[in-house]
Design an enzyme around this catalytic site. Structure first.
Site, mmCIF file in Angstrom:
data_model
loop_
_atom_site.group_PDB
_atom_site.id
_atom_site.type_symbol
_atom_site.label_atom_id
_atom_site.label_comp_id
_atom_site.label_asym_id
_atom_site.label_seq_id
_atom_site.Cartn_x
_atom_site.Cartn_y
_atom_site.Cartn_z
ATOM 1 N N CYS A 2 53.741 -29.367 63.401
ATOM 2 C CA CYS A 2 54.307 -30.566 63.019
ATOM 3 C C CYS A 2 55.525 -30.481 63.158
ATOM 4 C CB CYS A 2 53.913 -30.910 61.535
ATOM 5 S SG CYS A 2 51.925 -30.621 61.067
ATOM 6 N N ASP A 103 45.554 -25.378 55.966
ATOM 7 C CA ASP A 103 46.136 -24.357 55.813
ATOM 8 C C ASP A 103 47.551 -24.523 54.764
ATOM 9 O OD1 ASP A 103 46.901 -25.714 57.871
ATOM 10 O OD2 ASP A 103 48.280 -23.708 58.592
ATOM 11 N N ILE A 296 51.607 -20.644 85.482
ATOM 12 C CA ILE A 296 52.524 -21.268 86.266
ATOM 13 C C ILE A 296 52.538 -20.512 87.578
ATOM 14 C CG2 ILE A 296 55.027 -21.666 86.523
ATOM 15 C CD1 ILE A 296 55.032 -21.962 83.264
#
Length: 639
Positions: A2, A103, A296
């Site tokens: 977050c 969590d 990549i």
């Protein structure tokens, strides 16, 4: 995973003012948490807690901030806390109830049970801000290695914090200004631990907490270290290496299994190195369904590892998503956007490549991947560790100028601290020497009394290096500087979370790391083979060619390797390094800078050319950061 932000201004007690100050700080973190937004105000105390959520665990029950029923305690969390189900059950047995099943919900009851010591029991990658109204105390915590970012600004008016500096700069009490000393550090690639590119904005150091306590009408602020990468004073000798091989294998299996826990699909980043290939090999065995692997590919055989990655994907049955990148993707608008997200300069366009990769991950409807960062730091994987342990290797030519110094460099501050000057900082000392003539006379005057190389050494705790083995010292000093300031920021969190995507570095699980510090140097690097103990632990997981392969530096092709890339960089130079803009930023002598760029494109020595590329990238980005954050220029769109 977050974004968290907020402030504590004891004199700001109007709820409207609190809201108007917090909202822009949350707006600029939308990319970190597009799924939900929350806030909690303690109006009388002038406290505002903000959170933007990327839902990965507890999809429908993870709203933040989390608070106790009486409202006396509140917390915001960024990151992942593993083993939370077991912890939640143990807390319930002791009558400490979690509010929700995410969590993050374990943090408050753990704090109520154990006080500040609760952080030592956490497993994962995290940044936490916890407010204790009863004690009039605010606690900012950062995980052991600094995988998750957390920054702050302290002044007479109070404390401001955020997952990214850009949120702090949106607070009305903070004026965005680039720090001249930090500019020099960025140009030479090595930041002072705890610093940022901006004046009066600091980073909580890895394994540290900041504690702010209200005393009268002012905040008293202190910092405390709660964990460190502690190598022993001496290593055990005569031990069968097989014991360490098994120990690494057991702990790494557990770390990968733990990081597959999620309520959304979890993929893997896959390069051609043994680190990410080991992660994919283990995840394949641990997961019932096929793993999605993201790779990549560069348009230069010298820098491209995708063929080996493809063979590893085929071996494991993974579904591989291959992203091919050229100068079109690595420069221009994407370069500018990656700079804005990084909030500091980077020496190589690998950061831009990582930005594109996280974008592709999200386009494939994945929110989380397991990565291989940290393996080199723990098991002696980099060429400069090997050089400090065994001496020079003639096969290091491709690394000269960017990773290794072609000539030995010595600095008294590092000699006093370590007994030698670590090889990892030596190329950046040479970059600094190349930089100085390009600066204004005022900046050069500053450097007459400010020694950037010594300042980095001064930030290292002498008690953690004195009496240690040379390899231990090299690994420790790199981990306290470049791991956090480079690999885990512009090479990790910033580019991943730019597209709302969580990275989980399994090697940096603290159970793996604490065990790795006990492994004798001649087991980490054995008979000249770097990461020998990891290779042996993964011998049946890796393809033979990869097991036997020498460490390859994963980076994007520098601009000097291709005239098309040079042209793309020159286009950015023409836009960003104009005479007026260089004068406005006030760090470089325009005429000398122009001469340097012109000469750089004609350089035929590859080592010097790499160093020139580094300086050009950093110089461009210093001016981009000034434009983006000080002038407030809009970001370009990326196709």
């Amino acid at each position: 995973m977050c974004g968290i932000t907020g402030f504590w201004n004891p004199s700001r007690t109007n709820e409207r003012d609190l809201r108007f100050a917090l909202d822009p700080m949350l707006d600029v973190l939308d990319h970190r948490g597009p799924d939900e937004r929350g806030s909690r105000f303690y109006r009388e105390e002038g406290v505002a807690l903000g959170h933007t959520r990327l839902s990965i665990i507890g999809l429908d029950c993870g709203h933040q901030p989390i608070e106790t029923k009486d409202g006396d305690y509140a917390v915001t969390v960024n990151g992942e806390l593993y083993g939370y189900k077991k912890v939640r059950t143990q807390l319930a047995c002791e009558q400490y109830v979690c509010d929700g099943k995410s969590d993050s919900a374990i943090t408050l009851p753990m704090y109520l049970k154990d006080g500040l010591g609760f952080v030592e029991k956490l497993r994962g990658e995290f940044a936490i801000v916890l407010y204790d109204r009863r004690e009039k105390r605010l606690i900012l915590v950062r995980d052991r290695f600094g995988i998750k970012p957390l920054y702050y600004h302290a002044s007479d008016s109070g404390l401001v914090w955020g997952s990214e500096v850009k949120s702090i700069l949106k607070h009305p009490d903070v004026t965005p200004r680039l720090c001249p000393k930090a500019t020099v550090h960025q140009m030479m690639q090595v930041m002072v631990p705890g610093s940022t590119a901006f004046e009066n904005v600091h980073a909580i150091k890895p394994g540290h907490m900041l504690i702010a306590t209200l005393r009268g009408d002012r905040l008293e602020i202190q910092t405390r270290r709660w964990w460190d990468m502690d190598f022993p004073q001496s290593h055990e000798t005569g031990v069968d290496p097989a014991e360490y091989v098994q120990g690494v294998q057991d702990r790494l299996i557990d770390a990968v299994a733990t990081r597959l826990e999620a309520d959304v699909p979890v993929g893997c980043y896959l390069s051609g190195g043994i680190d990410s290939c080991s992660i994919l090999g283990l995840a394949t065995q641990l997961q019932q369904s096929p793993i999605k692997a993201f790779t990549i590919a560069f348009d230069s055989d010298e820098y491209d590892e995708s063929n080996i990655a493809r063979r590893m994907a085929e071996r494991t049955g993974a579904e591989q998503e291959l992203l091919r990148l050229t100068e079109k993707e690595l420069y221009g608008p994407a370069f500018e956007r990656a700079t804005w997200h990084a909030e500091r300069t980077f020496y190589n366009t690998l950061a831009v490549a990582k930005w594109h990769m996280s974008r592709r991950v999200r386009a494939c409807n994945y929110k989380a991947v397991i990565t291989g960062e940290g393996s080199d730091e723990l098991f002696g994987g980099y060429a400069f560790f090997k050089r400090d342990w065994l001496g020079r290797d003639k096969g290091d030519a491709i690394l000269a100028g960017a990773i290794l110094a072609e000539e030995d460099q010595v600095h008294s501050a590092w000699e006093d601290l370590c007994g030698f000057t670590p090889s990892w900082i030596q190329p950046w000392m040479m970059v600094l020497d190349r930089l100085k003539p390009l600066l204004t006379s005022a900046m050069q005057d500053m450097l007459n009394t400010y020694d950037p190389v010594a300042e980095v050494a001064a930030a290292i705790d002498p008690s953690m290096v004195r009496g240690r083995n040379r390899l231990d010292i090299s690994q420790y000093t790199w981990s306290k500087t470049m791991l956090e300031g480079q690999i885990l920021t512009w090479g990790g969190d910033r580019m991943d979370m730019a597209n709302s995507m969580e990275a989980r570095p399994a090697f940096l699980d603290h159970h793996v790391a604490e065990y790795a510090t006990t492994i004798p140097p001649d087991v980490r690097i054995r008979n000249g083979v770097e990461k020998w103990v990891l290779r042996e632990a993964m011998v049946n997981v890796l393809p033979r060619e990869l097991y036997e392969r020498k460490k390859f530096a994963f980076m994007a092709p520098p601009a000097h390797t291709d005239p098309v890339k040079r042209a793309a960089v020159q286009e950015m130079i023409d836009h960003w390094l104009t005479k007026d803009r260089v004068a406005a930023v006030g760090l470089f002598n325009y005429e000398k800078l122009q001469t340097f760029v012109a000469d750089a494109w004609n350089e035929t020595d590859n080592t010097i050319a790499r160093r020139n590329d580094i300086l050009i990238n950093h110089t461009l980005q210093i001016h981009m950061l000034h434009g983006q954050y000080v002038e407030g220029l809009p970001l370009p769109a990326v196709d």
